[in-house]
Design an enzyme around this catalytic site. Structure first.
Site, PDB file in Angstrom:
ATOM      1  N   HIS A 162       9.051  -6.052  -6.245  1.00  0.00           N
ATOM      2  CA  HIS A 162      10.285  -6.081  -7.040  1.00  0.00           C
ATOM      3  C   HIS A 162      11.459  -6.691  -6.282  1.00  0.00           C
ATOM      4  O   HIS A 162      12.467  -7.059  -6.891  1.00  0.00           O
ATOM      5  CB  HIS A 162      10.636  -4.683  -7.565  1.00  0.00           C
ATOM      6  N   ASP A 173       3.259  -3.014  -6.279  1.00  0.00           N
ATOM      7  CA  ASP A 173       4.612  -3.330  -5.815  1.00  0.00           C
ATOM      8  C   ASP A 173       4.600  -3.848  -4.379  1.00  0.00           C
ATOM      9  O   ASP A 173       5.466  -3.512  -3.574  1.00  0.00           O
ATOM     10  CB  ASP A 173       5.544  -2.118  -5.936  1.00  0.00           C
ATOM     11  N   GLY A 198      18.417  -1.552  -1.124  1.00  0.00           N
ATOM     12  CA  GLY A 198      18.391  -2.398   0.069  1.00  0.00           C
ATOM     13  C   GLY A 198      17.316  -1.974   1.044  1.00  0.00           C
ATOM     14  O   GLY A 198      16.845  -2.776   1.850  1.00  0.00           O
ATOM     15  N   SER A 243      14.388  -1.127   0.034  1.00  0.00           N
ATOM     16  CA  SER A 243      13.105  -1.518  -0.561  1.00  0.00           C
ATOM     17  C   SER A 243      12.421  -2.586   0.275  1.00  0.00           C
ATOM     18  O   SER A 243      13.015  -3.608   0.614  1.00  0.00           O
ATOM     19  CB  SER A 243      13.325  -2.053  -1.978  1.00  0.00           C
ATOM     20  N   GLY A 255     -14.971   0.703 -14.019  1.00  0.00           N
ATOM     21  CA  GLY A 255     -15.317   0.395 -15.401  1.00  0.00           C
ATOM     22  C   GLY A 255     -15.016   1.541 -16.343  1.00  0.00           C
ATOM     23  O   GLY A 255     -15.663   1.680 -17.389  1.00  0.00           O
ATOM     24  N   VAL A 256     -14.030   2.384 -15.962  1.00  0.00           N
ATOM     25  CA  VAL A 256     -13.637   3.501 -16.819  1.00  0.00           C
ATOM     26  C   VAL A 256     -12.117   3.554 -16.898  1.00  0.00           C
ATOM     27  O   VAL A 256     -11.418   3.090 -16.001  1.00  0.00           O
ATOM     28  CB  VAL A 256     -14.150   4.855 -16.275  1.00  0.00           C
ATOM     29  N   ILE A 296      -9.049   6.303 -17.030  1.00  0.00           N
ATOM     30  CA  ILE A 296      -8.963   7.670 -16.517  1.00  0.00           C
ATOM     31  C   ILE A 296      -7.561   8.230 -16.717  1.00  0.00           C
ATOM     32  O   ILE A 296      -6.601   7.495 -16.942  1.00  0.00           O
ATOM     33  CB  ILE A 296      -9.319   7.722 -15.013  1.00  0.00           C
TER      34      ILE A 296
END
Length: 500
Positions: A128, A158, A236, A238, A294-295, A297
């Site tokens: 971000h 992120d 800042g 981040s 492949g599920v 959840i």
């Protein structure tokens, strides 16, 4: 990421001391005791306490000296651009519709932090921070500035990597987030509020925290498993590192929980084990090779524990019919995954992070509970391919017979009409669909408008009469288990407790 600095009122600190009992006469005779007498009565910190405090300060100093040289300031600018906004249905076809088309935003500037992964200029930061950047500038701790290019970014975690053309840079030391325990001291480093390099201290407040915020930044399959800390983190910070007492990076500072946008006590960091796995893919291929079982959840709840026979409300519920490798391995909707390769799984985020440490093609052994029966399944991980589905909602305005049979459970349902069946792509116009959910009712947060009710506590729901019969059989406080069809065609089992 830029912000203004707000002045904080400094509270007065009152120090309570002890003194020998004195009479009024004593005070009159000696209204102001000598300084020597005061000094003799003053409380003196025990040498051991001073040594302990100085020792902790020394640890903080050493960790900061180790980590700060590799911490960088990331400045981002973006040119003005037109932004299309979602047009509310009630505004479509009116003169106000143009207000939501192609609004022009002026040039934007923001800043964050990052840390150096390699001596030749690879830098780890948050997605971000650089998501909409037209230009990225990196400022090192020694004040040198470099133009940077975005190597790759992953909205789902992120995490992003940028590159500068430099050599012999100080490199951050990597730690192991798995060794962290709640209560461990940590330091948050970065450039908050454009103040320059800053270090704050706190403890690990929690692990495996999910906030539900990734979807705001374009994540299609968000993976949230944050380290929570009370070390002060502000705009800042981040992209800056969260480090342990040895100065090793154990997380990337990513978010804060705050009603004001500034520090209010809780910050969140992406575990470095996960971030480094993502960064390696971004540096090598420019994209992330994300494995999947492949599920679909969700977190197990207390109601799930009762229905599925779990010893505790922990684990990840397989909420739709498995596909691909998961189906081949024998998994079913309603299974609860409670372990991966012998390591316990507490929630959906924990399962996703455990799988993300592997690579497509790897085999994992899943510990599964199926209605109280514990079993194991070996799954060969596939590579995740982003896919978008258009979700249609039922239009209850066209319903002929409205039934509120589900009202005692906190929702209103209507019969499926031919128009609704066509909208939801159903093979036949039969059954009932959720038209409204009481936000304060038992089904709030579990059911949603447009879901077709297939079964209630094992009873097939073919029409409104069947729903009335099933609802009337539910006792106050009883757990209700429903098989439902989502508007996009997926089916799932949802469980909740009826109100007393």
């Amino acid at each position: 990421m830029n912000g203004t600095v707000r002045k904080l009122a400094m509270p007065a600190v009152l120090v309570a001391g002890t003194a020998a009992a004195m009479t009024t006469a004593d005070i009159v005779r000696d209204p102001l005791p000598s300084l020597d007498a005061q000094a003799s009565r003053a409380a003196v910190a025990p040498p051991a306490a001073v040594a302990t405090a100085e020792g902790l300060s020394g640890v903080f100093r050493a960790a900061s000296r180790t980590a700060l040289p590799a911490v960088v300031h990331v400045r981002v600018s973006s040119a003005g651009r037109s932004v299309s906004m979602n047009i509310p249905p009630e505004m479509r076809g009116t003169p106000f519709e143009d207000m939501f088309r192609g609004q022009r935003m002026g040039p934007q500037a923001s800043s964050g932090s990052g840390f150096i992964l390699s001596a030749d200029g690879y830098i780890l930061t948050n997605n971000h921070v650089v998501a909409n950047a037209d230009r990225v500038t990196v400022i090192l701790g020694d004040k040198r500035e470099f133009d940077a290019r975005v190597v790759g970014r992953d909205p789902n975690t992120d995490v992003a990597v940028v590159k500068i053309d430099a050599r012999n840079l100080p490199v951050a030391r990597m730690g192991d987030a798995e060794r962290l325990e709640v209560g461990d001291w940590v330091l948050a480093l970065g450039y908050p509020l454009d103040l320059g390099q800053t270090t704050t201290a706190g403890i690990v407040s929690a692990k495996g925290r999910s906030l539900g915020i990734m979807g705001r930044n374009g994540a299609e399959a968000p993976l949230e498993h944050f380290i929570q800390t009370d070390a002060a983190i502000n705009p800042g910070n981040s992209g800056g590192p969260l480090v342990d007492l040895q100065g090793n990076v154990i997380g990337i500072n990513s978010a804060i929980a705050s009603p004001t946008g500034y520090y209010s006590g809780y910050g969140f960091a992406v575990p470095i084990n996960l971030a480094r796995r993502v960064a390696d893919d971004l540096i090598k291929d420019g994209r992330v090779h994300r494995p999947m079982i492949g599920v679909e959840i969700r977190d197990a709840s207390p109601a799930d524990a009762e229905v599925f026979g779990l010893p505790s409300p922990d684990g990840a519920v397989v909420s739709t019919e498995p596909r691909g490798a998961a189906r081949e391995a024998g998994l079913r909707m309603g299974d609860v995954i409670v372990g991966v390769d012998g390591v316990a799984i507490r929630d959906a985020g924990g399962l996703m992070e455990a799988v993300m440490r592997r690579r497509p093609g790897d085999r994992v052994t899943l510990d599964v509970i199926r209605y109280g029966d514990r079993r194991r399944a070996e799954v060969r991980l596939q590579e995740y391919q982003a896919e978008r589905t258009a979700a249609a909602e039922a239009d209850d305005d066209d319903a002929r017979d409205v039934s509120d049979a589900g009202s005692k459970l906190g929702f209103r349902a209507v019969p499926v009409t031919p128009d609704i069946a066509q909208e939801l792509r159903l093979p036949r116009a039969e059954g009932v669909v959720v038209a409204e959910v009481d936000p304060s009712g038992a089904a709030a947060g579990v059911l949603s408008r447009g879901m077709v009710i297939r079964r209630v506590n094992g009873r097939e729901i073919a029409d409104a009469a069947a729903l009335r019969t099933a609802a009337s059989a539910v006792r106050p406080g009883q757990v209700v288990s429903m098989q439902v069809r989502f508007p996009d065609g997926r089916e799932s089992i949802v469980n909740f407790r009826a109100r007393n």
